[in-house]
Design a protein around this motif. Structure first.
Motif, PDB file in Angstrom:
ATOM      1  N   GLU A  59      13.922 -13.618  46.747  1.00  0.00           N
ATOM      2  CA  GLU A  59      13.809 -14.218  48.066  1.00  0.00           C
ATOM      3  C   GLU A  59      13.023 -13.255  48.941  1.00  0.00           C
ATOM      4  O   GLU A  59      13.105 -12.034  48.759  1.00  0.00           O
ATOM      5  CB  GLU A  59      15.194 -14.425  48.691  1.00  0.00           C
ATOM      6  CG  GLU A  59      16.023 -15.496  48.042  1.00  0.00           C
ATOM      7  CD  GLU A  59      15.925 -16.837  48.765  1.00  0.00           C
ATOM      8  OE1 GLU A  59      15.790 -17.862  48.061  1.00  0.00           O
ATOM      9  OE2 GLU A  59      15.977 -16.848  50.011  1.00  0.00           O
TER      10      GLU A  59
ATOM     11  N   CYS B  38       9.286 -16.621  43.100  1.00  0.00           N
ATOM     12  CA  CYS B  38       9.866 -16.719  44.441  1.00  0.00           C
ATOM     13  C   CYS B  38      10.767 -17.943  44.528  1.00  0.00           C
ATOM     14  O   CYS B  38      10.368 -19.056  44.193  1.00  0.00           O
ATOM     15  CB  CYS B  38       8.754 -16.832  45.483  1.00  0.00           C
ATOM     16  SG  CYS B  38       9.384 -16.971  47.174  1.00  0.00           S
TER      17      CYS B  38
ATOM     18  N   GLY C 123      12.589 -18.597  47.516  1.00  0.00           N
ATOM     19  CA  GLY C 123      12.597 -19.071  48.890  1.00  0.00           C
ATOM     20  C   GLY C 123      12.443 -17.920  49.853  1.00  0.00           C
ATOM     21  O   GLY C 123      12.219 -16.782  49.437  1.00  0.00           O
ATOM     22  N   GLY C 124      12.539 -18.230  51.131  1.00  0.00           N
ATOM     23  CA  GLY C 124      12.388 -17.163  52.103  1.00  0.00           C
ATOM     24  C   GLY C 124      12.354 -17.652  53.526  1.00  0.00           C
ATOM     25  O   GLY C 124      12.790 -18.760  53.836  1.00  0.00           O
ATOM     26  N   ASP C 125      11.792 -16.815  54.372  1.00  0.00           N
ATOM     27  CA  ASP C 125      11.810 -17.053  55.810  1.00  0.00           C
ATOM     28  C   ASP C 125      10.606 -16.331  56.398  1.00  0.00           C
ATOM     29  O   ASP C 125      10.309 -15.203  56.019  1.00  0.00           O
ATOM     30  CB  ASP C 125      13.117 -16.490  56.395  1.00  0.00           C
ATOM     31  CG  ASP C 125      13.287 -16.789  57.873  1.00  0.00           C
ATOM     32  OD1 ASP C 125      12.795 -17.841  58.329  1.00  0.00           O
ATOM     33  OD2 ASP C 125      13.898 -15.970  58.577  1.00  0.00           O
TER      34      ASP C 125
ATOM     35  N   VAL D 225       4.386 -22.230  55.525  1.00  0.00           N
ATOM     36  CA  VAL D 225       5.360 -22.131  54.436  1.00  0.00           C
ATOM     37  C   VAL D 225       4.911 -22.994  53.256  1.00  0.00           C
ATOM     38  O   VAL D 225       4.953 -22.558  52.099  1.00  0.00           O
ATOM     39  CB  VAL D 225       6.765 -22.535  54.920  1.00  0.00           C
ATOM     40  CG1 VAL D 225       7.721 -22.663  53.746  1.00  0.00           C
ATOM     41  CG2 VAL D 225       7.288 -21.514  55.936  1.00  0.00           C
TER      42      VAL D 225
ATOM     43  N   VAL E 235       4.269 -21.766  49.461  1.00  0.00           N
ATOM     44  CA  VAL E 235       4.938 -22.369  48.306  1.00  0.00           C
ATOM     45  C   VAL E 235       3.895 -22.807  47.275  1.00  0.00           C
ATOM     46  O   VAL E 235       4.055 -22.581  46.065  1.00  0.00           O
ATOM     47  CB  VAL E 235       5.826 -23.555  48.748  1.00  0.00           C
ATOM     48  CG1 VAL E 235       6.335 -24.322  47.547  1.00  0.00           C
ATOM     49  CG2 VAL E 235       6.986 -23.057  49.612  1.00  0.00           C
TER      50      VAL E 235
ATOM     51  N   HIS F  19       7.978 -23.234  39.923  1.00  0.00           N
ATOM     52  CA  HIS F  19       9.127 -22.338  39.815  1.00  0.00           C
ATOM     53  C   HIS F  19      10.149 -22.963  38.869  1.00  0.00           C
ATOM     54  O   HIS F  19      10.126 -24.174  38.642  1.00  0.00           O
ATOM     55  CB  HIS F  19       9.749 -22.120  41.199  1.00  0.00           C
ATOM     56  CG  HIS F  19      10.360 -23.369  41.755  1.00  0.00           C
ATOM     57  ND1 HIS F  19      11.595 -23.823  41.372  1.00  0.00           N
ATOM     58  CD2 HIS F  19       9.891 -24.277  42.637  1.00  0.00           C
ATOM     59  CE1 HIS F  19      11.869 -24.951  41.992  1.00  0.00           C
ATOM     60  NE2 HIS F  19      10.841 -25.252  42.759  1.00  0.00           N
TER      61      HIS F  19
ATOM     62  N   PRO G  82      11.763 -23.134  46.751  1.00  0.00           N
ATOM     63  CA  PRO G  82      11.476 -22.909  48.165  1.00  0.00           C
ATOM     64  C   PRO G  82      11.371 -24.225  48.930  1.00  0.00           C
ATOM     65  O   PRO G  82      10.997 -25.252  48.367  1.00  0.00           O
ATOM     66  CB  PRO G  82      10.102 -22.225  48.144  1.00  0.00           C
ATOM     67  CG  PRO G  82       9.935 -21.683  46.771  1.00  0.00           C
ATOM     68  CD  PRO G  82      10.696 -22.615  45.874  1.00  0.00           C
TER      69      PRO G  82
ATOM     70  N   ALA H 282      17.957 -21.969  48.163  1.00  0.00           N
ATOM     71  CA  ALA H 282      17.479 -22.178  46.800  1.00  0.00           C
ATOM     72  C   ALA H 282      18.685 -22.125  45.875  1.00  0.00           C
ATOM     73  O   ALA H 282      19.775 -21.718  46.278  1.00  0.00           O
ATOM     74  CB  ALA H 282      16.480 -21.091  46.413  1.00  0.00           C
TER      75      ALA H 282
ATOM     76  N   THR I 106      20.004 -17.821  50.027  1.00  0.00           N
ATOM     77  CA  THR I 106      19.238 -18.134  51.233  1.00  0.00           C
ATOM     78  C   THR I 106      18.905 -16.856  51.973  1.00  0.00           C
ATOM     79  O   THR I 106      19.663 -15.873  51.885  1.00  0.00           O
ATOM     80  CB  THR I 106      20.020 -19.100  52.145  1.00  0.00           C
ATOM     81  OG1 THR I 106      19.177 -19.498  53.225  1.00  0.00           O
ATOM     82  CG2 THR I 106      21.278 -18.445  52.706  1.00  0.00           C
TER      83      THR I 106
END
Lengths: 319, 319
Positions: A91, A123, A125-127, B14, B18, B24, B30, B35, B48
């Motif tokens: 993440e 990856c 997910g993320g922010d 975003v 992605v 993935h 994502p 996730a 998260t």
């Protein structure tokens, strides 16, 4: 650090935080390269977090966003390697300086994505945020335990050999931005049951070795004449350090420090056939002997001079 | 955002990232609140990441480090709730402004620790750095899937009711620093199989609802007369917004937005007996109808005016 009553040391701050958080239910909790969560009916999950910040871990205007993104993932892969874990994914939380062009963000992502592909660590997910802040990339990487389960910093025993997976020093000449996290090497070692304790050298042997020794409840003796010095040490800032001093204190080597029983010849040969070479740098001793450096037959205490992330300085990185 | 060729919108950035990361292997990748990683022989792991930064998500000199630390964990617990997950633990990466006193760091940890205890989500590990940067706290939280597995933003169907778990608007008056992440409410809903799709309202209903609609491939109609307006809306900046506008656009409500079949009376009563009230705010429609707001019988497009983390502004937070 303005509170003179507290030691000016990252480890003291972290130890204080761990104490404030109190007991934890994890297989491995705070204070190692990785934590490990027990999961019902499955292997533990290995997790690790490292944050990189412009001006501390890279200089954005010199290296560009692609190298910054790549390094953010590599340093976390290095921690997974230290636990002898197999990467599963990560993440990412990003803080972009206000005014960052979309193209720079895309290149940052490309840097992460290329490392993610190479190391099979996609990856999840993320922010993303924008702030009046330097570029900051926080990665949390996940892995599954390798052939020896979760390898930690604890487990070194008096009499063990201390080895590193490659030459040290001078990383700031450029290597720190694009190194090989020792994932493959760690798994090769774990398949043969080699590591008693392991960690990655991010803050310099002189600062990291005492951490492993403390967690294992042991002392250590570094043989200065054995420490493999990287060719970069000769051309790395700051000037005025001997090559050995670079190797002991610079940090960001991202080689593994391994405590293990003396290797059988067959094991050494099998590892070398896979391209894994352990360079002996010293021995594990009883705790009472402390952390010492032996050069030319004379022993002296080995004082930590690697990078301290709370003091924000180390004689290695910011002279 | 200086690249005029790109839409000035967090979601576009975003989505671009992605795409660059490519395919993935995850159960949920994502683009959702959380996730989810498949783990051999076990439940999936829900993960998260949310980052909070001084000057964007809190004002340190006003709220102090304890509130900042607490909020950093709460926003991630809110994301776990959105996935109907049970908290397991978290990792944290902190960037402290240079000169941060040890005591401020300790209070930051105390803020996280109190939320960690209350929500049974202990700290597994982390990373601390000092930089010329605003206080930045990146949390990655882990959970196990709840009674419905991993609930996502996808799954809303035309004809579903849209509900929220509490009144909206005016969070900036102070509630955004110390709210109740709807973990308990989410699990109560999941135990009864209620949510078709769920997310937490962090950026405002007008910005978040289109995200859920897009992932579900549906449209939505918000009934302005039904939207529950929080008492804080009357005293929250910026002035000049009607209470309904606060409720639609302010953001940081951290209530759950739930798409579900009309509730049977028995289910509604059982939920209410547990203190869980679903406030109907609208309906899910066919995608072609877009996202609309109906007030006094007149429908108009509902334009996103919540906070955009890449543009670094929203009419809600920074007028």
């Amino acid at each position: 650090v303005t509170d003179g009553a507290e030691p000016d040391d990252e480890d003291a701050w972290v130890a204080g935080a761990v104490a404030r958080f109190g007991p934890h239910p994890f297989l491995v909790g705070p204070g190692d390269d990785c934590a490990a969560l027990r999961l019902e009916g499955a292997d533990a999950l290995v997790v690790t977090t490292d944050v990189v910040v412009d001006g501390v871990h890279f200089v954005l205007r010199e290296c560009g966003p692609e190298a910054a993104g790549r390094k953010a993932l590599l340093v976390n892969l290095s921690d997974l390697a230290a636990a002898g874990a197999v990467p599963l994914g990560f993440e990412v939380g990003v803080v972009l300086p206000r005014g960052t062009p979309r193209e720079a963000f895309d290149r940052l992502v490309d840097g992460m994505a290329s490392a993610a592909t190479r190391w099979s660590c996609p990856c999840a997910g993320g922010d993303v945020n924008v702030a009046d802040a330097p570029l900051t990339i926080a990665v949390t990487a996940f892995g599954r335990p390798g052939p020896m389960g979760v390898v930690t910093r604890a487990g070194a025993r008096a009499g063990d050999v201390l080895s590193v997976t490659g030459p040290l020093g001078g990383s700031l000449a450029g290597r720190h931005l694009d190194f090989v996290p020792r994932v493959r090497e760690a798994l090769a070692l774990a398949r043969r049951g080699v590591p008693h304790a392991m960690m990655d050298l991010s803050d310099g042997l002189s600062r990291d070795l005492p951490r492993l020794a403390r967690r294992s409840g042991v002392g250590a003796e570094v043989a200065g004449d054995l420490v493999p010095v990287h060719a970069d040490a000769a051309r790395a800032p700051p000037p005025g350090r001997t090559p050995l001093e670079h190797a002991l204190h610079d940090g960001e080597d991202f080689e593994l420090l391994v405590a293990h029983a003396p290797l059988a010849d067959a094991t050494r040969r099998a590892l070398e056939a896979e391209g894994v070479v352990l360079h002996e740098v010293g021995r594990v001793t009883e705790a009472a002997r402390g952390i010492r450096l032996v050069v030319g037959g004379a022993a002296e205490p080995l004082a930590p001079r690697g990078f301290d992330h709370v003091a924000g300085r180390g004689r290695g990185r910011q002279p």
